[in-house]
Scaffold this active site. Structure first.
Site, mmCIF file in Angstrom:
data_model
loop_
_atom_site.group_PDB
_atom_site.id
_atom_site.type_symbol
_atom_site.label_atom_id
_atom_site.label_comp_id
_atom_site.label_asym_id
_atom_site.label_seq_id
_atom_site.Cartn_x
_atom_site.Cartn_y
_atom_site.Cartn_z
ATOM 1 N N ARG A 104 52.542 55.071 28.933
ATOM 2 C CA ARG A 104 53.497 55.894 28.095
ATOM 3 C C ARG A 104 54.144 56.874 28.923
ATOM 4 O O ARG A 104 55.456 57.014 28.594
ATOM 5 C CB ARG A 104 52.518 56.382 27.116
ATOM 6 C CG ARG A 104 52.032 55.847 26.178
ATOM 7 C CD ARG A 104 51.176 56.365 25.211
ATOM 8 N NE ARG A 104 51.332 57.377 24.362
ATOM 9 C CZ ARG A 104 50.554 58.369 23.978
ATOM 10 N NH1 ARG A 104 49.376 58.495 24.392
ATOM 11 N NH2 ARG A 104 51.293 59.369 23.386
ATOM 12 N N SER A 131 45.462 58.345 20.616
ATOM 13 C CA SER A 131 45.252 58.855 21.882
ATOM 14 C C SER A 131 44.025 59.829 21.824
ATOM 15 O O SER A 131 42.856 60.148 22.361
ATOM 16 C CB SER A 131 46.224 59.298 22.821
ATOM 17 O OG SER A 131 45.873 59.909 23.831
#
Ligand code: URA
Length: 433
Positions: A168, A183
């Site tokens: 990411r 996350s």
């Protein structure tokens, strides 16, 4: 099942099944899905989003991608707090000892600095000798004996998140609600706490720049945690301004110790008391008001500071630095940055303040970089303060004079001075329960 079909489904706005999400996370963890397909799905999620059910399934798959901690050997309620990341955010160093000193167990797994934001593990490592890696047995024994232990996350912990986060970071897909929520909560849920209090930062120094987006993220994370059986609350707190006056590792430990002595900056003290009272009241220590008084007393009677010392001693750290933070090694060089004009500080770009301290050596550009624990910034003026041209705005600390120019430029260009006194923004925007 084929990764190609999963990517296509999400690209076209479809809803992924629990099995498809589990297949994806398994492949991320065992390395069977190539990075380009992972990155393609991340981008599809970024654009198409995920509903709450998909986000929960993604979170639980991330949680289950590695080891889960079993805290059943710890006696009593376990509570944790987590910040979404800010500048000058040393709240864990204050809140965890307050809560532990009042009999709630804090078995804390913390992170390192990420981008422009600092991390608790880096701050603790500024204390000479402090060990942020303990075996699981040592960790749990310390929690039982002293009520507080703080360590870094082991490699085996939510490994899918490590891989996803790294991708990411380089594919411009960090800023996605389901990806951030899964996350953070994937890692939090892999630990075995009863109570989780989230500090969702909002503003120029946080990952979420608007209060609406922060509230949305808070709602999502609270719902994910509740579905997993946790007692949850999130506070939305202001990160349009650094918290306290210190940015940088040993400078922040010193400010946290001052706060535990009852002499900390008002904003830092207030956020810490709000977080601590929420943790205490969700842990069954009384009403919000009663817990606030308990937290205040833990500071005024010295028991919270004593708890931090016990934790530092147990983890091998030099307690004399907590007794006298002026004994922290000093940066070789310092430079005072002067206010360029008369007026009031209207606003600052807090992220740029974080980057400025990074440029001084207080953070990392890559995961392999070392840290200069004594580097950083002590602010002399903050948003809302009246300033006069030529008076100190901040003092910069670094190992080398050559680091000052870029850091000073960054700080000055991030500070807006104008004639009008700005309206005071709230420190805490609200709670999501
Ligand atoms: N912190 C995390 O752990 N993950 C994110 O995605 C953002 C902040």
């Amino acid at each position: 099942m084929r990764m190609y079909d999963i990517i296509k489904k999400k690209r076209d706005g479809g809803e992924l099944s629990k099995e498809e999400i589990a297949f994806f996370i398994r492949g991320v963890t065992d390395g069977s899905i190539p990075d380009y397909q992972i990155a393609a799905l991340l981008m599809a999620i970024y654009y198409r989003g995920m509903n709450v059910r998909e986000t929960c399934d993604l979170t639980y798959a991330v949680r289950d991608s590695g080891e889960r901690l079993d805290f059943s050997a710890v006696k009593g309620i376990r509570a944790d707090k987590h910040s979404t990341g800010g500048v000058g955010d040393k709240t864990s160093l204050v809140v965890a000892p307050i809560v532990a000193s009042l009999g709630v167990k804090v078995a804390k797994m913390s992170g390192r600095g990420l981008g422009h934001t600092g991390g608790t593990v880096d701050k603790l490592e500024a204390i000479t000798g402090f060990r942020t890696t303990l075996s699981e047995e040592e960790f749990l024994a310390q929690v039982n004996e002293t009520g507080l232990a703080i360590v870094g996350q082991s490699k085996e912990f939510a490994p899918a998140d490590k891989k996803l986060y790294a991708l990411r970071d380089v594919t411009a897909t960090v800023d996605s609600m389901p990806l951030i929520a899964s996350s953070i909560m994937g890692k939090k849920l892999a630990a075995d706490d009863n109570v989780i209090v989230l500090d969702v930062k909002t503003g120029s120094g946080s990952f979420m720049k608007s209060a609406e987006r922060s509230r949305e993220l808070a709602r999502l994370m609270v719902d994910i945690g509740k579905r997993a059986g946790k007692k949850m609350v999130a506070l939305i707190t202001n990160m349009d301004i650094p918290l306290g006056y210190a940015i940088g590792n040993s400078l922040e430990v010193a400010e946290a110790v001052e706060t535990l002595r009852g002499r900390g900056p008002a904003d830092l003290t207030e956020v810490c008391l709000a977080l601590a009272s929420r943790m205490l009241s969700l842990s069954g220590k009384g009403s919000a008001e009663e817990c606030r008084l308990l937290a205040e007393r833990a500071i005024s009677d010295g028991s919270a500071l004593e708890k931090l010392k016990q934790c530092v001693r147990a983890q091998g750290g030099d307690v004399s630095l907590i007794e006298d933070p002026s004994a922290f090694p000093k940066a070789k060089c310092s430079r005072t940055v002067l206010c360029p004009a008369d007026g009031y500080i209207q606003r600052v770009d807090t992220e740029a303040y974080g980057v400025s301290s990074l440029l001084l050596g207080a953070g990392r550009n890559t995961a392999e970089d070392g840290i200069d624990y004594s580097a950083g910034i002590l602010l002399r003026k903050k948003t809302g303060d009246a300033v006069k041209e030529g008076e100190p705005l901040a003092v910069l600390y670094a190992a080398d004079e050559t680091l000052f120019r870029a850091a000073e430029e960054k700080l000055l260009s991030a500070t807006v001075i104008g004639r009008e006194k700005p309206e005071k923004a709230p420190l805490i925007y609200g709670a999501v329960e």
